[in-house]
Design an enzyme around this catalytic site. Structure first.
Site, short mmCIF file in Angstrom:
data_model
loop_
_atom_site.label_atom_id
_atom_site.label_comp_id
_atom_site.label_asym_id
_atom_site.label_seq_id
_atom_site.Cartn_x
_atom_site.Cartn_y
_atom_site.Cartn_z
N CYS B 96 0.84 -1.20 0.00
CA CYS B 96 0.00 0.00 0.00
C CYS B 96 0.87 1.25 0.00
CB CYS B 96 -0.97 -0.05 1.18
SG CYS B 96 -2.34 1.11 1.02
N HIS B 250 -3.61 -5.58 0.80
CA HIS B 250 -2.95 -5.83 2.09
C HIS B 250 -2.88 -7.33 2.41
CE1 HIS B 250 -2.63 -1.72 3.74
NE2 HIS B 250 -3.69 -1.47 2.98
N GLU B 252 -1.15 -8.69 4.68
CA GLU B 252 -1.06 -8.87 6.14
C GLU B 252 -2.43 -8.84 6.80
OE1 GLU B 252 -0.69 -6.08 4.66
OE2 GLU B 252 -1.26 -4.39 5.93
#
Lengths: 989, 286
Positions: B96, B250, B252
């Protein structure tokens, strides 16, 4: 000193066309119908010892994106080019208004070695079409700018240096008040924006007569702030004699009762918590009512802190900035709770007037509701997203009476180590101010929010409105957590945020026991020219105050340096006076204020007030069972119209603007299931290394306040509890927060309404076993109308009442009561609004359920369901416990609470979320009508009807088997059928 | 087997560092968060790590443009060290805001130079990450397809689900020639595909890529599978070596099953798709 203007525009018309087009549409909507084309660009002004080639290099090296943008650099007094058929408008922040981009750019340019003194930014719009300059100026001012913080210039403001702020010559000023008579005191209170009552002014006068001197301006300001409704909640804490109709599920409302409360808040809301704790009910409470936020135990290591605030008045005037700084303030409350909690989730609830309000019927000084909603959503999302705090739960309520006073509730949940919940500044600790610099912004915020709004407030209090800088706050957070968790132990003994009242409140509260000496000339300023009293009461954003033992100061300053946080010692806790804790404020060594902490915090005269209530609007005969029966054959048509009702309709356009997943803890999201339908509470896993979770929900039944505020309170608590139970929260380990927003409580009837709401809070909290852990109130949410505006306003409100009659049957009667009051006193007051926020513990998030229908063939049940008022909360508590138990035992495939619009709306939402059809087998004559408002009602999908029914029967909970999940996309009710896509379209548009 | 060490480079406004650290730890690495200031003061710290991650957030408020100030600091103080780090067969991941920074700092896409592929008067950049089209911040889940590319972090032809949350994620090229070159070299490591598309169809779609991506094949606007109008549906770019990856989504945020928006209606699974990217990188050093 040279000044340069750098204009950055798009290289290619295609890039960013969508952005400009959205702005163009907004302007067309505002009346510029002939507008053909709009092009926006950004402006940077640089002042410093710079050559033109250097300015060019800055433009192309730092400011421009070479792939998409072009820069034009102009020197002093050079004119920007403008095509004669185009009209150009520039929007410049007014001097002193926070400009984060300018600050960051200045810091970066200095780091690169450029001798830049000042950076300013602005934006420019170039328009074409058959539009007149004056119309453009007016429309841009109304729609794309806010003249409360920005200056809009037709053409160009040119390339000139910024005006220099005036220099401040120190002069200690006393306020002559000892010899004033009552009228003089009242004039002083009003003209000085102190908003103190006569008896409060008299108490101050007497105090200074005893001291044989007049107060200084800073002393008087500080007393006004500390004693403001906003800071001390004097209405809810006053002694009240209530006379009127009895409260609760009492059949006979006609024989009046008299009840005396010594301190309304203590005798109702706080008392419920004390009694629940004593009985060992509810979650383990670690800190209630004493700190910036309430704290309950989460696990053996951590507690959960929760705070909800309002930021109504600033948001009415500057929605984006008001809402953003509301979020910032609430987050700081959590950062300043105990020795600091780490924010893990934000919540937001907005109450606004309908978005389709006619553009041309706005009372003077009122912004259009759509503009307000767009602005507050933007402010909340920008601040939360930048801070990296997920915004996980919220609601929007619509009522014409929020036109002049929109409500903006912002909440923040934090995670705090259990051994960091207590704090106390000690004598000798240094007063360390960290974060943003102090400017003239936000002066009088606390007193401003304690007054009613008028059309001149935008001018008089424009300095009370602020723009936030979330990154400054994020830096503070990073630094605070390191200092809190330092290997040698927490480096400070106390912390609090500078919120309403600024340094005055923060130091005043932290030093209540110890006293403090502060040297104001040490406070870092944004610009020169602030008077000492302005420094003291400024509510400039993103500042926190820490009490640091001298032995730790070097270590903490090193952390601040590494995290790029400005930190300054501005004083010491403790004063030399051994007899009493004193607050001594100095400027350049001269004492400008010297107050006794006891008088400051306990000198406020206690009031005794009369509260009255008699029902003005009787409950509808048909409420409960029979309400909302619709003619045969029209049930699904009515369902579609309810799904389209603004309160029920999809909030996806808002939710998607919030980062609701940052920090990675998200378990149940605001939109879920294959069909992205609405959920109930949000579920989070605060520790990524643990399966333990929390559910966060809210309830707001403001529409009942016209009938009986007692039931508003009970119903709001019931709704908040249903929210968290529906996802798997434990009702026996749930804590709640109260946020009252009311009109002026000077009238005994309004006060009576609040008393009933408080008593409802007590009764429901006790019956449900949910303690209050924190609360806040915002009174005086009224708008003073011009006589000329009243007829038009009431006509529009009448039209809404007529139009919404079917979906909101109380509307007509509410309108009649409102119209009478508006004609009587020329004020538009909000409906009494009580937001209840709930946080509930979940042992294993793997057991959570969501609202989306799962499996064709599964049965759907309507569980519980009590009348909307006059029911027994104890009976409702049994329903909540039974549903929670069924979820825990794995009997529930999907669950949704029945809320606005009735239970059939809830079933439709489950179908939309699960992207599955439903076959309903009940009829309009069943136990609860499909569109009836009821309490303690859930819709449950189960794959094990026998097990589920057995559990409910054991608990004596009533239920209906209402239908089953289909394996296709149709939604049927008897012989009526609708395609799921139709329902979705109604809900989504 | 020695431990893989990850440096998570953060600065003011970085806000996905904790969950990124958690993801690396789940994948078996040891991850440490280090402030940009500290690395500038002690660049030799880099020697102790095999992977550098630039996590998501709003570094320095994304003031001027997303990632601009962070990138300017990298260029001024650390660019040589980072190039040396990559040349030493080590990995860099930008998520990002981290992706935006890598592009602005010139580390992505960092293509083999092509004559005439630069914009007139530009600074050599062929690609940028800019305002979404439709405009505005959006948090929603997207489906990604990993091309057969040199990228170390992705498995060729695999479908991944994970969320995006950004307002400036539109990957834009200065001209068609630059984009063609990137695609030819397989630097378009990840692209957006419609949800539910089987991998073999995704391959076909990916091969049909046009200048504006697949936006003409499905409804545009907020509901499009390409959420931000990226050219050629690009969600992530790698450098020619495949050792530097930047992506807008994302990973994660999808390492455990309960992070998926429909986890309650899905069969139980061990882990989220995002975790695989971290595991692939850790595997690279074993």
């Amino acid at each position: 000193m040279p000044v340069y203007r750098i204009e950055i525009g798009r290289r290619n018309e295609q890039l960013g066309a969508a952005f400009d087009d959205a702005l163009r549409l907004q302007l067309r909507e505002a009346g510029l119908v002939e507008l053909k084309h709009l092009r926006s660009s950004r402006l940077f002004f640089l002042e410093g010892v710079l050559t033109r080639p250097e300015a060019e290099q800055i433009a192309h090296g730092l400011l421009v994106d070479a792939v998409t943008e072009l820069a034009v650099v102009l020197g002093e007094d050079e004119q920007p080019t403008c095509n004669p058929v185009e009209i150009s408008v520039e929007v410049h922040p007014k001097p002193g208004v926070m400009d984060p981009v300018a600050e960051s750019t200045l810091a970066e340019l200095r780091a690169e070695g450029h001798a830049v003194d000042l950076v300013r930014t602005a934006r420019r719009y170039v328009l074409t079409g058959l539009v007149r300059g004056d119309d453009v100026l007016a429309a841009v001012t109304r729609v794309l700018a806010n003249d409360c913080i920005e200056q809009v210039v037709l053409g160009t403001a040119g390339v000139r240096p910024a005006p220099k702020p005036p220099v401040f010559d120190f002069e200690l000023r006393h306020v002559r008040m000892r010899d004033l008579d009552d009228a003089g005191l009242q004039t002083l209170s009003r003209d000085g924006h102190l908003f103190l009552s006569l008896d409060e002014m008299c108490a101050i006068q007497q105090h200074f007569r005893d001291l044989d001197r007049d107060p200084t301006d800073i002393e008087l300001e500080m007393l006004a702030q500390t004693w403001s409704e906003h800071c001390v909640h004097k209405t809810l804490k006053s002694a009240i004699v209530y006379r009127g109709a009895p409260m609760g599920a009492v059949a006979d409302q006609s024989s009046p009762v008299e009840i005396r409360y010594e301190n309304l808040l203590k005798d109702t809301i706080a008392r419920a918590t004390e009694e629940l704790i004593a009985d060992g009910r509810g979650p383990e409470c670690l800190s209630v009512f004493v700190d910036n936020a309430g704290v309950i135990a989460f696990d053996d290591d951590f507690g959960i802190a929760f705070k909800v605030e309002t930021h109504n008045h600033p948001s009415a005037i500057e929605p984006y900035g008001g809402a953003a700084t509301g979020v910032g303030g609430c987050v700081r409350d959590v950062m300043g709770c105990g020795l600091g909690a780490r924010p893990i989730a934000n919540t937001n609830i907005f109450c606004v007037a309908p978005s389709d309000w006619p553009q041309d019927v706005l009372p003077k000084g009122v912004l259009h509701p759509r503009r307000i909603l767009r602005g507050i959503v933007g402010g909340v999302s920008d601040y939360g997203n930048r801070m990296g705090i997920p915004t996980v739960n919220g609601a929007v309520c619509f009522d014409p009476r929020y036109l002049g006073n929109p409500l903006v509730y912002v909440g923040c949940v934090g995670l705090i180590p259990r051994d960091k919940v207590q704090k106390a500044a000690r004598v000798g600790d240094l007063v360390l101010l960290i974060g943003g610099r102090t400017g003239r912004d936000g002066i009088h915020g606390a007193t401003f929010s304690s007054a009613e709004l008028t059309d001149t407030h935008a001018d008089e209090f424009s300095h009370a409105v602020q723009i936030g800088n979330a990154i400054t706050e994020k830096r503070c957070l990073d630094a605070i957590l390191q200092a809190r968790d330092h290997e040698s132990g927490c480096l400070y003994t106390a912390i609090t945020d500078c919120g309403a009242g600024g340094l005055s409140s923060a130091v005043g509260e932290m030093g209540e026991e110890t006293g403090a000496v502060v040297d104001l000339e040490n406070v870092p300023l944004k610009y020169a020219g602030l008077r000492y009293d302005e420094i003291w009461i400024s509510e400039a954003q993103e500042r926190m105050v820490l009490a640091v033992p001298p032995a730790n100061i070097d270590r903490i300053m090193e952390i601040m340096r590494r995290e790029e946080v400005e930190a300054t010692v501005i004083g010491t806790f403790g004063s030399d006076d051994t007899a009493a804790a004193r607050l001594i404020i100095r400027y350049g060594g001269i004492v400008v204020g010297d107050l006794d902490m006891r008088f400051l915090h306990h000198g406020l005269p206690k009031r005794e007030r009369i509260a009255e209530w008699r029902p003005e609007m009787a409950e509808r005969q048909s409420a409960g069972g029979g309400a909302g029966v619709s003619p045969a054959g029209e049930t699904l048509e009515r369902l579609k119209s309810l799904l389209h009702w603004p309160t029920v309709a999809s909030k996806e356009w808002i939710i998607r603007q919030y980062d609701h997943e940052v920090q990675g803890g998200s378990v149940v999201k605001p939109l879920g299931g294959p069909g992205n339908g609405p959920g109930d509470a949000a579920v989070l896993r605060p520790r990524l290394d643990s399966a333990r979770g929390i559910a966060i929900g809210c309830g707001n039944a403001a529409h009942l306040s016209d009938v009986d505020p007692y039931w508003t309170a009970v119903a709001s608590i019931d709704e908040a509890l249903r929210n968290v139970v529906a996802v798997g929260g434990d009702p026996a380990r749930t804590a709640i927060l109260d946020n009252f927003c009311w009109g002026s409580c000077d009238e005994s009837r309004r006060l009576g309404a609040i008393v009933r709401a408080c008593q409802g809070c007590y009764d429901a909290a006790k019956a449900y076993g949910v303690p209050f852990i924190s609360g806040k109130d915002s009174l005086n949410n009224e708008f003073a109308l011009h006589a000329a505006d009243i007829d038009d306003l009431l006509e529009v409100m009448g039209r809404y009442a007529e139009r919404d009659q079917r979906d909101f049957p109380d509307g007509r009667r509410v309108f009649e009561v409102t119209a009478r009051r508006v004609r009587q006193n020329s004020r538009l007051s909000i409906p009494g609004t009580l937001l209840i926020s709930a946080v509930s513990l979940i042992d294993d998030v793997g057991t959570c359920v969501t609202s989306d229908l799962k499996q064709p063939g599964n049965q759907i049940y309507l569980v519980g369901g009590l009348p909307r008022i006059n029911y027994s909360p104890a009976e409702a508590a049994v329903v909540h416990a039974a549903v929670a138990d069924a979820i825990k035992r794995g009997l529930v495939a999907a669950c949704h609470d029945s809320s606005d619009g009735g239970w059939l709306v809830a079933v439709a939402e489950m179908a939309i979320a699960g992207d599955r059809g439903v076959e309903l087998t009940v009829s309009d004559t069943s136990r609860i009508a499909p569109f009836a408002e009821c309490r303690a009602a859930y819709l449950v999908e189960t794959a094990d009807p026998r097990g589920f029914e057995t559990l409910l029967n054991e608990r004596n909970v009533s239920f209906d088997r209402i239908g089953l999940v289909r394996d296709d996309q149709s939604f049927t009710w008897g012989d009526q059928a609708a395609a799921l896509a139709e329902l979705r379209a109604a809900w989504a548009s | 087997m020695s431990q893989t060490n990850v440096l998570i480079l953060r600065a003011a406004g970085t806000n996905c560092d904790l969950e990124t650290q958690h993801a690396w730890e789940l994948a078996g690495a040891r991850a440490e968060r280090v402030h940009l200031r500290r690395l500038i003061e002690q660049p030799r710290l880099l020697d102790e790590y095999q992977i550098v991650t630039l996590p998501g957030g709003f570094s320095y408020g994304d003031d001027i443009a997303a990632g601009r100030i962070f990138a300017a600091q990298l260029q001024r103080h650390l660019i040589e060290q980072l190039r040396a780090f990559i040349d030493a067969d080590k990995l860099v991941l930008g998520i990002c805001n981290g992706f935006q920074i890598l592009v602005r700092a010139g580390l992505l896409p960092n293509p083999q130079r092509v004559e005439g592929a630069e914009p007139e008067g530009g600074n050599g950049a062929v690609c940028t990450v800019t305002d979404n089209d439709p405009p505005g911040f959006q948090d929603r889940w997207v489906t990604l397809f990993a091309h057969d590319s040199p990228c170390v972090f992705t498995e060729p032809n695999r479908i991944y689900e994970m969320p995006i949350a950004h307002g400036e994620g539109r990957v834009v090229f200065s001209n068609g020639k630059s984009l063609e070159r990137i695609i030819e070299d397989g630097q378009n490591a990840l692209c957006y595909v419609p949800p539910g598309v089987p991998p073999d169809e995704a391959v076909t779609m990916a091969n049909e890529i046009t200048w504006l991506g697949g936006r003409d094949k499905s409804p545009t606007g907020a509901a499009s599978y390409n959420p931000n109008g990226s050219h050629a549906d690009i969600a992530g770019l790698c450098d020619p070596t495949g050792r530097v990856l930047g992506l807008m989504p994302h990973p994660e945020r999808f390492v455990t099953r309960t992070q998926h928006p429909s986890w309650t209606s899905q069969p139980k699974r061990e882990a989220g798709d995002g975790l695989a990217m971290f595991q692939q990188a850790v595997k690279y050093f074993q």
